[in-house]
Design a protein around this motif. Structure first.
Motif, PDB file in Angstrom:
ATOM      1  N   HIS A  40       0.819  -1.204   0.000  1.00  0.00           N
ATOM      2  CA  HIS A  40       0.000   0.000   0.000  1.00  0.00           C
ATOM      3  C   HIS A  40       0.859   1.263   0.000  1.00  0.00           C
ATOM      4  N   ALA A  41       0.218   2.374  -0.353  1.00  0.00           N
ATOM      5  CA  ALA A  41       0.816   3.699  -0.200  1.00  0.00           C
ATOM      6  C   ALA A  41       0.329   4.252   1.135  1.00  0.00           C
ATOM      7  N   VAL A  42       1.219   4.357   2.098  1.00  0.00           N
ATOM      8  CA  VAL A  42       0.863   4.683   3.479  1.00  0.00           C
ATOM      9  C   VAL A  42       1.463   6.033   3.850  1.00  0.00           C
ATOM     10  N   ALA A  43       0.662   6.866   4.512  1.00  0.00           N
ATOM     11  CA  ALA A  43       1.171   8.102   5.103  1.00  0.00           C
ATOM     12  C   ALA A  43       1.078   7.970   6.617  1.00  0.00           C
ATOM     13  N   LEU A  44       2.222   8.000   7.280  1.00  0.00           N
ATOM     14  CA  LEU A  44       2.284   7.986   8.742  1.00  0.00           C
ATOM     15  C   LEU A  44       2.489   9.431   9.186  1.00  0.00           C
ATOM     16  N   ILE A  45       1.500   9.992   9.865  1.00  0.00           N
ATOM     17  CA  ILE A  45       1.518  11.425  10.139  1.00  0.00           C
ATOM     18  C   ILE A  45       1.851  11.717  11.598  1.00  0.00           C
ATOM     19  N   GLY A  46       2.365  12.903  11.820  1.00  0.00           N
ATOM     20  CA  GLY A  46       2.640  13.382  13.167  1.00  0.00           C
ATOM     21  C   GLY A  46       2.770  14.887  13.139  1.00  0.00           C
ATOM     22  N   SER A  47       2.732  15.506  14.308  1.00  0.00           N
ATOM     23  CA  SER A  47       2.859  16.956  14.355  1.00  0.00           C
ATOM     24  C   SER A  47       4.316  17.354  14.156  1.00  0.00           C
ATOM     25  N   GLY A  48       4.529  18.640  13.855  1.00  0.00           N
ATOM     26  CA  GLY A  48       5.891  19.113  13.659  1.00  0.00           C
ATOM     27  C   GLY A  48       6.551  18.415  12.497  1.00  0.00           C
ATOM     28  N   ASP A  49       7.766  17.941  12.718  1.00  0.00           N
ATOM     29  CA  ASP A  49       8.498  17.163  11.725  1.00  0.00           C
ATOM     30  C   ASP A  49       8.506  15.709  12.171  1.00  0.00           C
ATOM     31  N   ALA A  50       8.272  14.804  11.224  1.00  0.00           N
ATOM     32  CA  ALA A  50       8.152  13.385  11.578  1.00  0.00           C
ATOM     33  C   ALA A  50       9.416  12.824  12.198  1.00  0.00           C
TER      34      ALA A  50
END
Length: 600
Positions: free
Chosen positions: A431-441
């Motif tokens: 899959h094409a996955v985006a793992l997100i977080g605040s600021g810079d990953a």
């Protein structure tokens, strides 16, 4: 190159501004506007016309030939309010260009292609060759008609529309996303079992359409558009001076006899010694792919079914075609095959390998929270993903930016390990996955635990974000103007003894210190302790900046001193910046001098 066309002084001014922003632009100023457009049409991949759309339509009408080869054209009005994608929205890249032009000129992009307007990925925008009834299948997707999905591999595509499902009615025509597609069902052959490894919910209705993504040539009586993923690696060997037609003919025959599409070839591969062989370069050019070369010692280390002493003597490896194709892994579909010219010895060999699609993991930093601090690249990656994994409150921030059909895996605080492993597992599935977080990953966020789990079999993309330290610095003044360090005061994952040692080292080194995770209800003594350690090497009037809930509704910030800081105002959404011995307050702003001589 982008050709710029303007008929007025205002248009020429806007064109100059655009050229400076985008680069690789040329303003065409022939004797007439029509002559300028005609020349730009012949020389450029895209055009931006600072003209009325009606005028542009009349001028380009005689030049239009084919949607797949015509330049993309964008129109900008005299007042620079709108950037209109006129023709070539997908194939010509006009939709993307309109967005770039709008950003550069502070205009509004206008896109009228149906898939873009509804947030669906266009079938002809995935970077793959398409064959068949593209318009009919696209209409079915847009109309919400059931379109059946079949696949024997998962590809890292954007989120697909909800009406594209694997469990559509069994007698329905089929949508296929695969690089190896079995014979599609017809009205006479009856229903076939689904070949996809994932079921995403059902969809009822009549007359589904069929879309296939395959490197295998298949026939179907259904309404079909076939997408050809670049899954095939063709290894090639050639004697010095081999005829180009012999090499290309062998490649095409090997693909055709195996039922494989030439449009699914990713690249040709060979040994370094053949990097300048004209026949190999010509074959790659004819297929529209690169010729990739490898050292002989690397090819010699690849186990192959058909080694030979001839290439060993000539170039230092017992196999060229098979080894070059197999280097990097894959399934050998066509073992080594020689050309068969009449009346002389073969001068070319070929082998074909299919590589499994590689999943894609994007580590996306969302910034401190404000939408205008979310980078354009982060927006693109969110639209590029079929799965988004993240903390529930961060997912809520960007939910409206996701494509319809995006799968969301949101979890609460404390589930960081679960999120990291889930994101990697989904990428490993293709899959094409985006793992997100605040600021810079990569800063106190999800990149570290994810990359600790990820292996070499997935592609990883890092998307920088605005960190809390940088956002706080912009509010407070210029506290990070010289050497600085960030330290988290949370001892949930790091023993306090280690944190204390780092704070002491920063204090002795006279570094500006940014404290993350400074204080919580259950952890209220660490910040005062850290400040006392700094106070051993700082004066009481050392500037301290405090920024709370940066870029959010309850944001506030202040500049105080080490002696006057009220730690009870600090919580986990606060960043505390303590200056060094040179930091000072200037007009209410915190400034750490860079040390320029002209300011001494």
């Amino acid at each position: 190159m982008i050709g710029l066309i303007a008929a007025t002084s205002a248009g020429r001014s806007a064109a100059a501004e655009l050229a400076e922003a985008l680069g690789d632009c040329t303003l065409y100023q022939e004797r007439t506007v029509a002559a300028s457009i005609a020349r730009a049409w012949a020389e450029c991949e895209q055009l931006v016309c600072f003209l009325a759309t009606g005028a542009t339509v009349r001028l380009i009408a005689p030049l239009l030939a084919d949607k797949h080869s015509d330049p993309g054209v964008v129109c900008v009005d005299e007042a620079r309010r709108f950037a209109v994608s006129l023709v070539g929205g997908h194939d010509g890249g006009a939709n993307r260009l309109a967005a770039r032009v709008a950003e550069a000129l502070d205009a509004q992009p206008v896109l009228t292609t149906a898939t873009d307007a509804t947030g669906l990925p266009g079938l002809d925008t995935l970077g793959w060759h398409t064959e068949g009834e593209l318009a009919a299948v696209s209409r079915a997707l847009l109309d919400g008609a059931p379109v059946r999905l079949r696949a024997d591999a998962v590809h890292p595509l954007p989120a697909l529309p909800p009406n594209l499902t694997a469990d559509a009615p069994s007698d329905a025509p089929t949508v296929v996303i695969s690089d190896r597609m079995p014979q599609l069902p017809t009205a006479e052959s009856g229903p076939q079992p689904p070949a996809t490894s994932e079921v995403r919910g059902g969809s009822g209705g009549r007359s589904p359409e069929d879309r296939s993504i395959s490197d295998r040539i298949e026939a179907s009586r259904l309404t079909t558009v076939t997408l050809r993923p670049r899954t095939l690696v063709v290894g090639v060997g050639a004697s010095r001076g081999a005829p180009a037609e012999e090499v290309l003919g062998l490649v095409e025959a090997a693909l055709a006899d195996a039922g494989l599409s030439r449009h699914s070839v990713s690249h040709l591969a060979t040994v370094d010694a053949k990097a300048d062989e004209p026949a190999l370069l010509a074959a790659a050019a004819a297929l529209g792919v690169e010729l990739v070369t490898h050292p002989a010692e690397a090819l010699a280390a690849v186990a192959v079914p058909n080694p030979s002493p001839a290439p060993q003597a000539a170039v230092g490896t017992p196999s060229v075609a098979e080894a070059a194709a197999l280097l990097g892994g894959g399934e050998l579909l066509v073992p080594k095959r020689k050309s068969a010219p009449e009346g002389r010895a073969a001068m070319a060999t070929v082998a074909v390998v299919r590589r499994a699609p590689r999943g894609r993991l994007a580590l996306v930093g969302l910034g401190p929270g404000a939408r205008d601090l979310l980078t354009p690249r982060a927006r693109e990656e969110l639209r590029r993903a079929s799965v988004v994994v993240g903390l529930d409150q961060y997912v809520d921030q960007i939910r409206d930016l996701l494509r319809p059909g995006t799968r969301i895996e949101a979890t609460g605080l404390g589930a960081e390990e679960e999120r990291a492993r889930s994101a990697v597992r989904l990428a490993e599935q293709g899959h094409a996955v985006a793992l997100i977080g605040s600021g810079d990953a990569g800063v106190y966020a999800m990149a570290s635990p994810a990359l600790a789990e990820a292996g070499p079999d997935i592609d990883v993309v890092g998307v920088p974000g605005v960190t809390a330290a940088l956002a706080a610095s912009s509010l407070l003044g210029a506290p990070l103007g010289h050497d600085h360090v960030s330290i988290s005061l949370s001892d949930l994952h790091t023993p306090w003894e280690v944190i204390e040692r780092r704070v002491r080292a920063a204090a002795e080194a006279d570094l500006v210190v940014t404290f993350y995770n400074p204080r919580s209800r259950g952890r209220d003594w660490q910040l005062p302790k850290a400040l006392s350690l700094l106070a051993e090497h700082r004066t009481p009037d050392t500037p301290v900046g405090v920024a709370h809930a940066i870029s959010r509704a309850d944001e506030w910030h202040t500049v105080t001193t080490l002696a006057e800081l009220d730690v009870t105002t600090v919580d986990m959404t606060t960043v505390v910046v303590v200056g060094n011995t040179a930091s000072r307050t200037v007009a209410g702003r915190m400034v750490t001098p860079r040390g320029y001589r002209w300011q001494s």
